[in-house]
Design a protein around this motif. Structure first.
Motif, PDB file in Angstrom:
ATOM      1  N   UNK A 388       2.051   6.885   7.963  1.00  0.00           N
ATOM      2  CA  UNK A 388       0.818   6.241   7.820  1.00  0.00           C
ATOM      3  C   UNK A 388       1.213   5.049   6.938  1.00  0.00           C
ATOM      4  N   UNK A 389       2.516   4.918   6.546  1.00  0.00           N
ATOM      5  CA  UNK A 389       3.271   3.766   5.662  1.00  0.00           C
ATOM      6  C   UNK A 389       2.883   2.336   6.676  1.00  0.00           C
ATOM      7  N   UNK A 390       2.007   1.461   5.770  1.00  0.00           N
ATOM      8  CA  UNK A 390       1.747   0.163   6.219  1.00  0.00           C
ATOM      9  C   UNK A 390       0.547   0.072   6.923  1.00  0.00           C
ATOM     10  N   UNK A 431       4.115  -4.545  -1.079  1.00  0.00           N
ATOM     11  CA  UNK A 431       2.640  -4.536  -1.143  1.00  0.00           C
ATOM     12  C   UNK A 431       1.729  -3.175  -0.896  1.00  0.00           C
ATOM     13  N   UNK A 432       2.419  -2.400   0.122  1.00  0.00           N
ATOM     14  CA  UNK A 432       2.074  -1.077   0.318  1.00  0.00           C
ATOM     15  C   UNK A 432       2.404  -0.026  -0.647  1.00  0.00           C
ATOM     16  N   UNK A 433       3.738   0.002  -1.083  1.00  0.00           N
ATOM     17  CA  UNK A 433       3.938   0.859  -2.196  1.00  0.00           C
ATOM     18  C   UNK A 433       3.446   0.726  -3.489  1.00  0.00           C
ATOM     19  N   UNK A 434       3.201  -0.750  -3.796  1.00  0.00           N
ATOM     20  CA  UNK A 434       2.315  -0.806  -5.047  1.00  0.00           C
ATOM     21  C   UNK A 434       0.955  -0.681  -5.125  1.00  0.00           C
ATOM     22  N   UNK A 435       0.194  -0.616  -3.746  1.00  0.00           N
ATOM     23  CA  UNK A 435      -1.236  -0.363  -3.895  1.00  0.00           C
ATOM     24  C   UNK A 435      -1.734   0.643  -2.829  1.00  0.00           C
ATOM     25  N   UNK A 436      -1.086   1.551  -1.987  1.00  0.00           N
ATOM     26  CA  UNK A 436      -1.503   2.450  -1.146  1.00  0.00           C
ATOM     27  C   UNK A 436      -2.404   3.634  -1.892  1.00  0.00           C
TER      28      UNK A 436
END
Length: 719
Positions: A388-390, A431-436
């Motif tokens: 589900x990354x991204x 952005x994903x790793x910081x805000x998911x």
């Protein structure tokens, strides 16, 4: 000159094949000139050339681009509609605008292959001179164009009719592309034929257009100009293509205010999803809906310009309005031999964020890349992760430094595009790793290499991430055990740290209680100490089974401090880099440290060095609080900005309403005046009619008297 030769010359002059060599444009001579080799373009080329458009809506967007480019010539709208063919009642596609129109020469250039005046301008979308031909032939077999142009530089106004018909060329067995064209010129408030070669050629072209176009007479053709004012262009595509099942490729029935496509681009599941997720509607529907695609086709719509689809205006939509938790990054391409200029003002502002429906974990993602205000890559999916990354991350940017492909549905694969793609991938991953975790996904471990590359506002080549510098130290394992649990004895780490930190630059002054910063290194300047550190056996109440004894001496004469919790170098000072022991374990044992610190009291300081810095957690919370405040300020600023824009729009709308109300009052007054004048005129007319009736009655009486007198005189004479 015989009639056959005249006809050949007329048809050959109706098509200009323009070749460009070093900016010099030379038209190919007419086909009847002997002893000169020339390139022949077979009618089948129209069909094969149109296959460059794999998507029907992309072909229709090409025609919108032409109308958009006419804004500089006064265009205020482009209208897309469906008409009926007067001859066979089939569907026809209409695209019209009120731009500057085309004079006879420009009409021939438009019908020519590979010719484009736009290639000389940096502000127009079309560049290759092939869009009109490929797009119209992609949508249907035939197209007829009506264009009216105002007179310029002392020239008279003109209007032209041109027909590019694959049906005509195929059924008449033509071996070259023949384009019948006729022109008119306005003189003395009336339109007259413009004969470029002879009246016979003009008549032949008109007969061909009448026979193979939807209109059965010259008068029917000229009626199309009644839809224009002083200028404009009206394009009608007929004999639209059908699919394998015999249905029109374009669907005009499903939605009376839209033009949709059938086939692979239409996904019923996505259509149903769009009803539940309005902020993802454009991602789910732009493949098959012209209204959805056209609303995001341009990043900015010119002031006062409207796109009307089947009688209803298309509402312009900015994809950035579908985002939440937005961030903006600046990408600057590197100048090099691949054509990128060294101008420092060349950059792309990348707006990235989660789509507002991302909390529902729907698979929506991709970057919308615009070129000169035109959408080239809608929802370009760069990150194809297995899980589900991204998911849920979308972005918008305008990149004028990369070259679009001929069909404007992608970019030429160059080194510049490859570097942009790699940078966008890093931006999305960071952005994903910081805000998911903020939208319900499990927190990801952020890689330092991604973070470091993201901190650079100017693009650079991938490099090995810099490793933080730690003070030199020697760690010696110790077998001292202070817990009764044998299992913990084996698994606990007990370190005897003999710290002897040397000063890298003796000229530098001590900083921050004995710590000195050098680049990314933070060095400790203190006497030699022996730290005997063991893992704590802390119960739920925060009590520890071990003690800190700052007065205990080691064998080498240095002071031995036995502490109740495992220390890392980051615990000694919040500015010191992390040792192999993680900060998370320190935070977990904070309660134990706090209880131990109460025992240590004032004795926890040795020669001014604080053994346990309990302010680290407070500073972390303070930094987090500061970040939240900055976000609040940013959001408030954006909201205030949006509020100002809304107030300005409200003010403008109010002024427009007042102006319309004033005009309405003036119109009412004018209507009352006209009614009064009409009543007065009617009364005057009734009085005049009554007067003439009276005079007519008197005249009739006199006539009757004269008749009677004449009859009586005749009788008397006869007697």
């Amino acid at each position: 000159m015989d009639f056959k030769k005249v006809v050949i010359q007329a048809f050959s002059r109706s098509l200009y094949l323009i070749l460009e060599y070093d900016g010099v444009e030379e038209p190919v001579r007419s086909l009847d000139i002997p002893d000169i080799d020339h390139v022949r373009v077979h009618p089948k080329f129209l069909h094969s050339n149109a296959t460059s458009h794999k998507w029907a809506l992309g072909a229709l967007a090409e025609l919108l681009d032409n109308s958009m480019d006419e804004v500089c010539n006064g265009a205020t709208f482009v209208n897309i509609d469906v008409l009926k063919n007067p001859k066979d009642q089939t569907k026809m596609l209409l695209v019209e605008d009120n731009g500057g129109g085309m004079d006879p020469d420009k009409m021939r250039q438009c019908m020519s292959l590979g010719y484009s005046m736009k290639s000389k301008s940096a502000n127009t979308i079309g560049q290759y001179g092939n869009g009109f031909k490929t797009s119209t032939m992609r949508l249907g077999a035939d197209v007829i164009v009506f264009s009216r142009c105002r007179g310029k530089d002392g020239m008279s106004p003109t209007q032209s009719i041109g027909m590019l018909s694959y049906t005509f060329l195929r059924n008449t067995g033509k071996q070259d592309i023949i384009v019948p064209l006729v022109d008119y010129e306005k003189r003395d408030d009336d339109w007259h034929q413009m004969e470029r070669s002879s009246s016979v050629a003009w008549k032949t072209n008109m007969d061909s257009i009448v026979k193979w176009s939807p209109y059965s007479s010259e008068a029917g053709l000229l009626e199309q100009f009644n839809f224009m004012f002083d200028q404009g262009t009206r394009i009608i595509i007929y004999n639209l293509w059908e699919d394998d099942e015999g249905q029109l490729e374009l669907d005009f029935v499903t939605d009376a205010q839209d033009i949709q496509v059938r086939g692979a681009n239409r996904d019923e599941k996505k259509i149903e999803m769009s009803k539940n997720f309005p902020n993802s509607r454009h991602f789910l529907t732009y493949h098959h809906s012209m209204r959805s695609y056209a609303s995001i086709l341009y990043l900015r719509l010119p002031q006062g310009f409207r796109i009307v689809l089947r009688g209803k205006e298309i509402e312009h939509h900015n994809i950035a309005n579908d985002m939440m938790m937005k961030e903006e990054k600046i990408y600057r391409p590197q100048p090099g031999p691949d054509g990128v200029s060294k101008d420092p003002n060349i950059f792309a502002a990348v707006t990235i964020g989660f789509v507002k429906d991302a909390i529902n974990h729907i698979d929506v993602q991709g970057f919308n890349v615009y070129h000169k205000n035109r959408l080239i890559k809608p929802f370009w999916r760069i990150w194809n992760a297995a899980g589900s990354d991204g998911r849920g991350v979308i972005g918008v940017l305008e990149a004028n430094f990369i070259e679009p492909a001929h069909d404007k549905q992608g970019f030429e694969r160059t080194a510049v595009l490859n570097r942009l793609e790699a940078r966008l991938l890093r931006i999305q991953k960071n952005y994903w790793s910081s805000n998911c975790q903020n939208i319900g996904y499990a927190p990801r471990r952020q890689k330092k290499s991604i973070k470091n590359s993201e901190d650079n506002s100017i693009e650079s080549s991938p490099e090995t991430p810099k490793q933080p510098c730690v003070p030199p130290m020697m760690a010696k394992p110790s077998m001292v055990v202070q817990s009764n649990d044998s299992t913990r004895h084996q698994n606990s780490a007990k370190l005897s740290l003999h710290s002897n930190f040397e000063v890298v630059n003796s000229t530098k002054k001590p900083h921050n209680n004995g710590y000195e910063k050098s680049g990314e290194c933070i060095l400790l300047q203190q006497p030699r100490y022996h730290f005997s550190i063991s893992s704590s056996n802390c119960n739920g109440s925060g009590q520890s089974n071990t003690e800190c004894n700052p007065n205990k001496k080691s064998s080498d004469g240095s002071e031995d401090i036995a502490c109740s919790s495992l220390l890392s170098s980051s615990v000694l000072n919040d500015g010191l880099r992390q040792s192999p022991v993680s900060v998370e374990s320190d935070l977990k044992n904070m309660s134990c440290l706090r209880s131990s610190s109460m025992k240590m009291g004032a004795e926890s300081y040795v020669n001014g060095l604080k053994a346990l810095d309990f302010g680290m957690h407070t500073k972390l919370l303070a930094n987090h609080n500061k970040t939240l405040k900055e976000r609040i300020v940013t959001v408030e600023g954006k909201l205030l900005h949006d509020l100002k824009i809304a107030m300005q729009k409200n003010k403008e709308l109010t002024e427009k309403i007042e102006l319309l109300q004033k005009r309405l009052k003036d119109a009412d007054k004018e209507q009352e005046t006209i009614v009064t004048i009409f009543l007065e005129e009617r009364e005057r007319r009734d009085a005049e009619e009554e007067k003439w009736r009276t005079l007519l009655k008197v005249a009739n009486d006199k006539i009757n008297k004269l008749e009677n007198f004449a009859i009586s005189g005749i009788k008397s004479e006869l007697q």
